[in-house]
Design an enzyme around this catalytic site. Structure first.
Site, PDB file in Angstrom:
ATOM      1  N   HIS A  75      -8.434  -0.889  -2.897  1.00 22.29           N
ATOM      2  CA  HIS A  75      -8.321  -1.320  -1.505  1.00 22.29           C
ATOM      3  C   HIS A  75      -9.674  -1.428  -0.822  1.00 22.29           C
ATOM      4  O   HIS A  75     -10.677  -0.919  -1.350  1.00 22.29           O
ATOM      5  CB  HIS A  75      -7.374  -0.405  -0.721  1.00 22.29           C
ATOM      6  N   SER A 107      -4.488   1.507   6.532  1.00 21.26           N
ATOM      7  CA  SER A 107      -3.892   2.254   5.427  1.00 21.26           C
ATOM      8  C   SER A 107      -4.026   1.450   4.153  1.00 21.26           C
ATOM      9  O   SER A 107      -4.085   0.225   4.182  1.00 21.26           O
ATOM     10  CB  SER A 107      -2.424   2.519   5.751  1.00 21.26           C
ATOM     11  N   LYS A 108      -4.058   2.169   3.017  1.00 22.79           N
ATOM     12  CA  LYS A 108      -4.176   1.409   1.777  1.00 22.79           C
ATOM     13  C   LYS A 108      -2.917   0.615   1.513  1.00 22.79           C
ATOM     14  O   LYS A 108      -2.886  -0.243   0.651  1.00 22.79           O
ATOM     15  CB  LYS A 108      -4.572   2.280   0.590  1.00 22.79           C
ATOM     16  N   ARG A 109      -1.873   0.892   2.276  1.00 21.97           N
ATOM     17  CA  ARG A 109      -0.645   0.122   2.110  1.00 21.97           C
ATOM     18  C   ARG A 109      -0.602  -1.132   2.984  1.00 21.97           C
ATOM     19  O   ARG A 109       0.268  -1.974   2.829  1.00 21.97           O
ATOM     20  CB  ARG A 109       0.575   1.003   2.380  1.00 21.97           C
ATOM     21  N   ASP A 110      -1.531  -1.253   3.929  1.00 26.65           N
ATOM     22  CA  ASP A 110      -1.559  -2.481   4.740  1.00 26.65           C
ATOM     23  C   ASP A 110      -1.903  -3.667   3.834  1.00 26.65           C
ATOM     24  O   ASP A 110      -2.775  -3.545   2.973  1.00 26.65           O
ATOM     25  CB  ASP A 110      -2.611  -2.363   5.852  1.00 26.65           C
TER      26      ASP A 110
END
Ligand code: GLU
Ligand code: ZN
Length: 489
Positions: free
Chosen positions: A17, A258-261
C-alpha cells in the site's frame, strides 16, 4: 554521514500500500542522499498473517517503482539472511541471553490474572500496564508455577527511567516511565515477537537511522531500551539508531488513510497507468517539501535534495486528484518516443494492437501519440484515446446517444464527404477548412452538431483526440470509408 544504514522492513501481509511505499521512499532518498546503504528486510515471523504472495508483490512493487536496495532479498549482503523467517535461531539465542543476563524474564501470568490486574490498576487510577509481578517473584512462587505446568512468555525488563530522544522530525520527545511497562518479546509457544526481532536485526544489521510512520511512535521508548540491552550483551555494535517519525497520511473525511482504502492499493496505480516516477513524486510530497514550492521532481532529484529536517510533523493529506494531475504532468514531460513505448503495453493489454505491435501499428502510434500526449492523465486512457485508429468501424457500438441516423446527421455526413473527396492535400488544416465551409457556412450548423456527427462516424466516440488531426492520421481513404459506412441513405 557516509556510514548511514537505513532499512525498509515491511511485513508481507495483504497487498502493498501507498503508506508503506512512502516509508520506503523516504528511507531510500535518505540513504541515497548520504551515500549510505538502503537495507530491505522482510519481517515475516508471523506465519499466520504473512504470505509468499504478499512477499512477491512487495518485491514486484519496489522493482516497478525503481527503488533499488543495496542489501536484502535477491541481492544479498553481509548481514543476511534478510528474511526474518530464516533467522529464527538468532532470535532464540538472543532471547536466552537476555534472560540469562537479567534483561528479560519469564512471566507466568495467565490472561485472567493480567485482566484482573488491569482492572485493579484502572480502579486505583494507575496507568494500566504490566505491574512486574513475575519480575519480582520469589523462587518458590516461580517453582510452583512451573510445577503447575504453566508455559511462560518472556518479558523485557524495562529500566526504571523516563525515555527521551531527539526525533529527527519532531525534535525532543519524552515518554514517562509509567507509560512503558515490561513488554512481551517471546510468546509462550516460543515465537519471537516484533518487539524483539525488529531491534535485534537493527542491531545486527548496523542500522543507524530509523525512519518510519508515526503509528510506531509508542514502541520507540521500549526499543531504545532494547538496543541498550543488546549492546550490553554484545549483540551488534552498540548503535542506538536515530529515529524520525514520518507524519500520518490522512484520507477522505479527515481520517487516517487505511490500507483497505482503494486508493491505498499500490498496484492499482500500475494497472491504471500511473508512471512510477509520478507516483513517487506525489508520495514524496506527503510530508516532505523540496522548498521554493517545487512540486515536480524526479526520485533522483528528490534524493539529491533530501533533507530530513524538511519533513513536517503535521499530518499529510492524500489527494488522488492531485496525484493524477502530477501523473499528467509527468506524461506530458516524456519524450515522444518514450511516451509511445509506455502506452504500448496498455494498448496490448486492452487488445487494441497486436503483441508485439506490427510495423504499421507502430507507425500509426508514432504519428498519433503527440496528438494525445497532451490530453492524457494516465496510460490506461490509451485505448480510449487511440483505439479508434485500430478499430473496425463496423464494430463501432452505436449507443443511443451516438446515433447518426437522424436527418441532420445524415445531411452532415453527405456534405462532409462531398467536400472532402476532392481535396488535393490531406492535412488537418485543409480538412478543417473544408469541413467548416461545407458544414458551418454551407449548412448553417453549430460546430458541436456538425463536427459531432463526423466525429462519431470517424472515431465511434463522442469524445476523441482532435478530430481533424485524427482524420489526418487515419488517412483519406479510411476517413472517407468510415463516413460512407455511417450513411444510411
Ligand atoms: N515490520 C514493521 C511494520 O511493518 C516495521 C516497523 C518499523 O519500521 O520499525 O510495521
Ligand atoms: Zn507475570
Amino acid at each position: 554521514m557516509s556510514d548511514v544504514r537505513v532499512r525498509f522492513c515491511p511485513s508481507p501481509t495483504g497487498n502493498p500500500h501507498v503508506g508503506m511505499v512512502r516509508t520506503a521512499l523516504f528511507n531510500w532518498a535518505f540513504a541515497r542522499h548520504h551515500g549510505g546503504t538502503f537495507v530491505f528486510r522482510i519481517e515475516d515471523t508471523d506465519a499466520a498473517r504473512d504470505s509468499e504472495d504478499s512477499y512477491r508483490m512487495l518485491l514486484d512493487a519496489l522493482r516497478w517503482l525503481g527503488l533499488d536496495w543495496d542489501e536484502g532479498p535477491e541481492v544479498g549482503g553481509a548481514y543476511g539472511p534478510y528474511r526474518q523467517s530464516e533467522r529464527m535461531d538468532i532470535y532464540a539465542d538472543v532471547a536466552q541471553r537476555l534472560v540469562d543476563s537479567g534483561h528479560a524474564y519469564p512471566c507466568y501470568c495467565t490472561a485472567e490474572e493480567l485482566e484482573v490486574a488491569r482492572e485493579e490498576a484502572k480502579k486505583a487510577g494507575r496507568t494500566p500496564g504490566y505491574a512486574g509481578t513475575c519480575r519480582h517473584m520469589s523462587p518458590q512462587d516461580r517453582d510452583q508455577r512451573i510445577a503447575e505446568g504453566r508455559q511462560p512468555v518472556i518479558r523485557f525488563a524495562m529500566p526504571d527511567q523516563d525515555w527521551t530522544w531527539d526525533d529527527l522530525v519532531r525534535g525532543e520527545l519524552t515518554f514517562g516511565r509509567d507509560h512503558v511497562p515490561d513488554y512481551v518479546i517471546v510468546r509462550a509457544n516460543g515465537d519471537p515477537l516484533y518487539t524483539l526481532v525488529n531491534p535485534v536485526d537493527d542491531a545486527l544489521m548496523r542500522i543507524t537511522h530509523v525512519l518510519r510512520g508515526e503509528d510506531l511512535l509508542s514502541s520507540t521508548p521500549r526499543q531504545i531500551a532494547m538496543y541498550a540491552a543488546l549492546a550490553d550483551i554484545g549483540v551488534g555494535d552498540g548503535i542506538t539508531p536515530r529515529f524520525g517519525h514520518l507524519p500520518y497520511v490522512m484520507g477522505e473525511g479527515n481520517r487516517k488513510l487505511s490500507k483497505r482504502d482503494p486508493e491505498s492499493a499500490l498496484l492499482m496505480y500500475r494497472d491504471e497507468g500511473y508512471l512510477p516516477e509520478a507516483l513517487l513524486n506525489y508520495l514524496a510530497l506527503l510530508g516532505w517539501s523540496m522548498g521554493e514550492d517545487r512540486e515536480f521532481f524526479s526520485p533522483r532529484q528528490m534524493a539529491e535534495a533530501f533533507d530530513i529536517t524538511r519533513v513536517s510533523p503535521n499530518p499529510a493529506r492524500f489527494d488522488l486528484k492531485k496525484c493524477t494531475a502530477i501523473n499528467g504532468d509527468w506524461m506530458r514531460s516524456l519524450a515522444a518516443s518514450d511516451f509511445v513505448e509506455r502506452i504500448i503495453p496498455f494498448l496490448v493489454r486492452d487488445a487494441v494492437i497486436a503483441d508485439p505491435p506490427t510495423a504499421r501499428q507502430r507507425q500509426v502510434l508514432n504519428e498519433a501519440a503527440p496528438l494525445v500526449q497532451e490530453r492524457m492523465e494516465t496510460l490506461a486512457q490509451s485505448a480510449d484515446m487511440l483505439g479508434f485508429l485500430f478499430a473496425d468501424p463496423a464494430d463501432f457500438a452505436i449507443q443511443p446517444d451516438q446515433s447518426v441516423a437522424d436527418d441532420v446527421s445524415q445531411q452532415v455526413l453527405t456534405a462532409a464527404m462531398e467536400s472532402l473527396s476532392p481535396l488535393e492535400a490531406w492535412d488537418s488544416s485543409t480538412i478543417e477548412a473544408a469541413l467548416r465551409t461545407a458544414l458551418i457556412d454551407g449548412l448553417s450548423l453549430k460546430p458541436k452538431i456538425a463536427f459531432g456527427a463526423v466525429r462519431i462516424a470517424v472515431t465511434g466516440r463522442r469524445v476523441s483526440p482532435p478530430l481533424f488531426e485524427s482524420m489526418q492520421i487515419l488517412g483519406r481513404e479510411e476517413s472517407l470509408r468510415r463516413l460512407q459506412l455511417a450513411r444510411t441513405t
